[in-house]
Write a protein that holds these residues in place. Structure first.
Motif, PDB file in Angstrom:
ATOM      1  N   ALA A 129      66.914  -7.408  29.589  1.00 35.77           N
ATOM      2  CA  ALA A 129      68.138  -7.997  29.041  1.00 35.77           C
ATOM      3  C   ALA A 129      67.950  -8.341  27.559  1.00 35.77           C
ATOM      4  O   ALA A 129      68.843  -8.125  26.741  1.00 35.77           O
ATOM      5  N   LEU A 130      66.792  -8.876  27.211  1.00 36.12           N
ATOM      6  CA  LEU A 130      66.511  -9.198  25.810  1.00 36.12           C
ATOM      7  C   LEU A 130      66.526  -7.938  24.948  1.00 36.12           C
ATOM      8  O   LEU A 130      67.069  -7.939  23.839  1.00 36.12           O
ATOM      9  N   GLN A 131      65.935  -6.860  25.455  1.00 36.47           N
ATOM     10  CA  GLN A 131      65.908  -5.604  24.701  1.00 36.47           C
ATOM     11  C   GLN A 131      67.311  -5.036  24.517  1.00 36.47           C
ATOM     12  O   GLN A 131      67.640  -4.502  23.459  1.00 36.47           O
ATOM     13  N   GLU A 132      68.143  -5.157  25.553  1.00 31.55           N
ATOM     14  CA  GLU A 132      69.524  -4.681  25.454  1.00 31.55           C
ATOM     15  C   GLU A 132      70.281  -5.446  24.366  1.00 31.55           C
ATOM     16  O   GLU A 132      70.993  -4.852  23.546  1.00 31.55           O
ATOM     17  N   LEU A 133      70.122  -6.768  24.361  1.00 36.88           N
ATOM     18  CA  LEU A 133      70.807  -7.578  23.357  1.00 36.88           C
ATOM     19  C   LEU A 133      70.282  -7.287  21.953  1.00 36.88           C
ATOM     20  O   LEU A 133      71.044  -7.213  20.990  1.00 36.88           O
ATOM     21  N   ASP A 134      68.966  -7.129  21.829  1.00 40.37           N
ATOM     22  CA  ASP A 134      68.379  -6.826  20.526  1.00 40.37           C
ATOM     23  C   ASP A 134      68.904  -5.493  19.993  1.00 40.37           C
ATOM     24  O   ASP A 134      69.302  -5.389  18.827  1.00 40.37           O
ATOM     25  N   THR A 135      68.937  -4.488  20.847  1.00 42.26           N
ATOM     26  CA  THR A 135      69.453  -3.184  20.438  1.00 42.26           C
ATOM     27  C   THR A 135      70.916  -3.273  20.052  1.00 42.26           C
ATOM     28  O   THR A 135      71.351  -2.690  19.054  1.00 42.26           O
ATOM     29  N   TYR A 136      71.675  -4.034  20.820  1.00 45.91           N
ATOM     30  CA  TYR A 136      73.110  -4.168  20.541  1.00 45.91           C
ATOM     31  C   TYR A 136      73.333  -4.808  19.176  1.00 45.91           C
ATOM     32  O   TYR A 136      74.103  -4.299  18.354  1.00 45.91           O
ATOM     33  N   PHE A 137      72.672  -5.935  18.910  1.00 51.66           N
ATOM     34  CA  PHE A 137      72.929  -6.672  17.668  1.00 51.66           C
ATOM     35  C   PHE A 137      72.334  -5.992  16.442  1.00 51.66           C
ATOM     36  O   PHE A 137      72.663  -6.357  15.318  1.00 51.66           O
ATOM     37  N   GLN A 138      71.495  -4.999  16.633  1.00 51.75           N
ATOM     38  CA  GLN A 138      71.033  -4.215  15.497  1.00 51.75           C
ATOM     39  C   GLN A 138      72.138  -3.312  14.960  1.00 51.75           C
ATOM     40  O   GLN A 138      72.109  -2.924  13.791  1.00 51.75           O
ATOM     41  N   ARG A 139      73.105  -2.984  15.804  1.00 49.88           N
ATOM     42  CA  ARG A 139      74.173  -2.084  15.363  1.00 49.88           C
ATOM     43  C   ARG A 139      75.544  -2.751  15.297  1.00 49.88           C
ATOM     44  O   ARG A 139      76.470  -2.190  14.699  1.00 49.88           O
ATOM     45  N   ASP A 140      75.708  -3.905  15.895  1.00 53.25           N
ATOM     46  CA  ASP A 140      77.021  -4.546  15.912  1.00 53.25           C
ATOM     47  C   ASP A 140      76.868  -6.052  15.907  1.00 53.25           C
ATOM     48  O   ASP A 140      76.100  -6.607  16.697  1.00 53.25           O
ATOM     49  N   ALA A 141      77.606  -6.717  15.002  1.00 49.13           N
ATOM     50  CA  ALA A 141      77.500  -8.170  14.856  1.00 49.13           C
ATOM     51  C   ALA A 141      78.422  -8.925  15.812  1.00 49.13           C
ATOM     52  O   ALA A 141      78.365 -10.143  15.883  1.00 49.13           O
ATOM     53  N   ILE A 142      79.285  -8.195  16.541  1.00 50.47           N
ATOM     54  CA  ILE A 142      80.275  -8.829  17.414  1.00 50.47           C
ATOM     55  C   ILE A 142      80.024  -8.383  18.851  1.00 50.47           C
ATOM     56  O   ILE A 142      79.870  -7.187  19.128  1.00 50.47           O
ATOM     57  N   LEU A 143      79.996  -9.327  19.765  1.00 50.75           N
ATOM     58  CA  LEU A 143      79.773  -9.014  21.172  1.00 50.75           C
ATOM     59  C   LEU A 143      80.898  -9.574  22.019  1.00 50.75           C
ATOM     60  O   LEU A 143      81.198 -10.768  21.961  1.00 50.75           O
ATOM     61  N   ASP A 144      81.538  -8.695  22.778  1.00 51.95           N
ATOM     62  CA  ASP A 144      82.506  -9.115  23.790  1.00 51.95           C
ATOM     63  C   ASP A 144      81.778  -9.102  25.121  1.00 51.95           C
ATOM     64  O   ASP A 144      81.549  -8.040  25.696  1.00 51.95           O
ATOM     65  N   CYS A 145      81.378 -10.271  25.588  1.00 55.30           N
ATOM     66  CA  CYS A 145      80.565 -10.361  26.796  1.00 55.30           C
ATOM     67  C   CYS A 145      81.263  -9.760  28.009  1.00 55.30           C
ATOM     68  O   CYS A 145      80.613  -9.226  28.915  1.00 55.30           O
ATOM     69  N   ALA A 146      82.585  -9.827  28.024  1.00 54.94           N
ATOM     70  CA  ALA A 146      83.328  -9.319  29.176  1.00 54.94           C
ATOM     71  C   ALA A 146      83.206  -7.804  29.303  1.00 54.94           C
ATOM     72  O   ALA A 146      83.290  -7.261  30.399  1.00 54.94           O
ATOM     73  N   ASN A 147      83.002  -7.127  28.173  1.00 56.83           N
ATOM     74  CA  ASN A 147      82.924  -5.666  28.196  1.00 56.83           C
ATOM     75  C   ASN A 147      81.513  -5.137  28.004  1.00 56.83           C
ATOM     76  O   ASN A 147      81.311  -3.931  27.946  1.00 56.83           O
ATOM     77  N   PHE A 148      80.536  -6.026  27.905  1.00 54.39           N
ATOM     78  CA  PHE A 148      79.168  -5.593  27.650  1.00 54.39           C
ATOM     79  C   PHE A 148      78.553  -5.056  28.932  1.00 54.39           C
ATOM     80  O   PHE A 148      78.424  -5.753  29.930  1.00 54.39           O
ATOM     81  N   GLU A 149      78.173  -3.793  28.894  1.00 55.03           N
ATOM     82  CA  GLU A 149      77.623  -3.150  30.080  1.00 55.03           C
ATOM     83  C   GLU A 149      76.128  -3.465  30.193  1.00 55.03           C
ATOM     84  O   GLU A 149      75.350  -3.219  29.284  1.00 55.03           O
ATOM     85  N   SER A 150      75.760  -3.992  31.338  1.00 60.99           N
ATOM     86  CA  SER A 150      74.362  -4.346  31.563  1.00 60.99           C
ATOM     87  C   SER A 150      74.080  -4.325  33.059  1.00 60.99           C
ATOM     88  O   SER A 150      74.951  -4.590  33.871  1.00 60.99           O
ATOM     89  N   GLN A 151      72.855  -4.000  33.395  1.00 62.21           N
ATOM     90  CA  GLN A 151      72.458  -4.040  34.801  1.00 62.21           C
ATOM     91  C   GLN A 151      72.112  -5.467  35.226  1.00 62.21           C
ATOM     92  O   GLN A 151      71.854  -5.717  36.389  1.00 62.21           O
ATOM     93  N   ALA A 152      72.077  -6.365  34.268  1.00 62.69           N
ATOM     94  CA  ALA A 152      71.779  -7.764  34.571  1.00 62.69           C
ATOM     95  C   ALA A 152      72.785  -8.661  33.861  1.00 62.69           C
ATOM     96  O   ALA A 152      72.443  -9.397  32.945  1.00 62.69           O
ATOM     97  N   PRO A 153      74.060  -8.592  34.251  1.00 62.80           N
ATOM     98  CA  PRO A 153      75.104  -9.316  33.509  1.00 62.80           C
ATOM     99  C   PRO A 153      74.917 -10.823  33.483  1.00 62.80           C
ATOM    100  O   PRO A 153      75.196 -11.472  32.487  1.00 62.80           O
TER     101      PRO A 153
END
Length: 227
Positions: free
Chosen positions: A27-51
């Motif tokens: 989960a930490l790696q997913e978030l790190d990868t995400y924020f390297q490319r985008d400064a805005i996160l919509d948690c409702a639409n964030f796809e993860s195997q560990a929501p």
């Protein structure tokens, strides 16, 4: 002896500390990868195997002020300088920038839009409670669903994978010839002069859009004076 299997915040059954930690690390790696490319996160639409664990980590980051929360699901990287126009659009959800505001976004006007013009579909109502930092001074205009989606363009925003939705240069130039904008002749003349200087090849498209909105004669008269 039966091996104990428990359900935890990962949202899956785990049988060891290592398995739990691997889920958290993922989960930490997913978030790190995400924020390297985008400064805005919509948690409702964030796809993860560990929501669930992602949500927990995001809450921790908000508490640590690494993220700023703008609502139940929307958070932004505190190290990013927010784009007011993008944030406002994300919070309202449906508005398309139009009129003098669109001119400013296209660089066809230097007049900063202290009144923000946005167009919505007929029947749309602005939320009663808006995040004051991003959604004040919105002047809402309503059109039919068909007209709403005509000649919409997108402007990318640095630091994110998202775009600002704005009417095309041509539709905006036609639009500002109507009330309530038409009285600002200085704004209109500046916008048309800049368009003809930088986008002269688009004049035919401008005339086609003008005809679509029953403004062909008015635009032609204006162009004849300037060309």
């Amino acid at each position: 002896m039966t091996k104990h299997v428990d359900q935890n915040e990962i949202g899956q059954t785990v049988s060891s500390a290592s398995e739990y930690l691997r889920g958290r690390l993922k989960a930490l790696q997913e978030l790190d990868t995400y924020f390297q490319r985008d400064a805005i996160l919509d948690c409702a639409n964030f796809e993860s195997q560990a929501p669930t664990i992602v949500t927990s980590l995001v809450k921790d980051m908000v508490r640590a002020k690494a993220l700023e929360s703008l609502g139940p699901h929307l958070v932004i990287d505190s190290g990013w300088s927010p784009n007011d126009f993008l944030m406002r659009q994300l919070l309202l959800g449906q508005g398309i920038y139009s009129g003098p505001t669109a001119l400013y976004l296209w660089g066809l006007s230097d007049q900063y839009p202290y009144q923000v013009y946005m167009t919505f579909k007929s029947g749309y109502r602005l939320p009663q409670k808006l995040h004051a930092k991003w959604a004040v001074n919105v002047v809402a205009r309503q059109v039919t669903q068909q007209k709403l989606g005509e000649f919409v363009s997108e402007i990318p925003v640095d630091g994110t994978q998202k775009q600002i939705q704005v009417y095309s240069r041509e539709r905006t130039l036609v639009e500002v010839l109507r009330k309530p904008y038409s009285g600002d002749t200085e704004m209109i003349n500046t916008a048309y002069k800049r368009y003809l200087k930088d986008y002269r090849s688009g004049v035919n498209q401008l005339l086609l859009v003008a005809q679509e909105f029953n403004m062909g004669e008015r635009v032609s008269e204006l162009l004849e004076v300037m060309l």
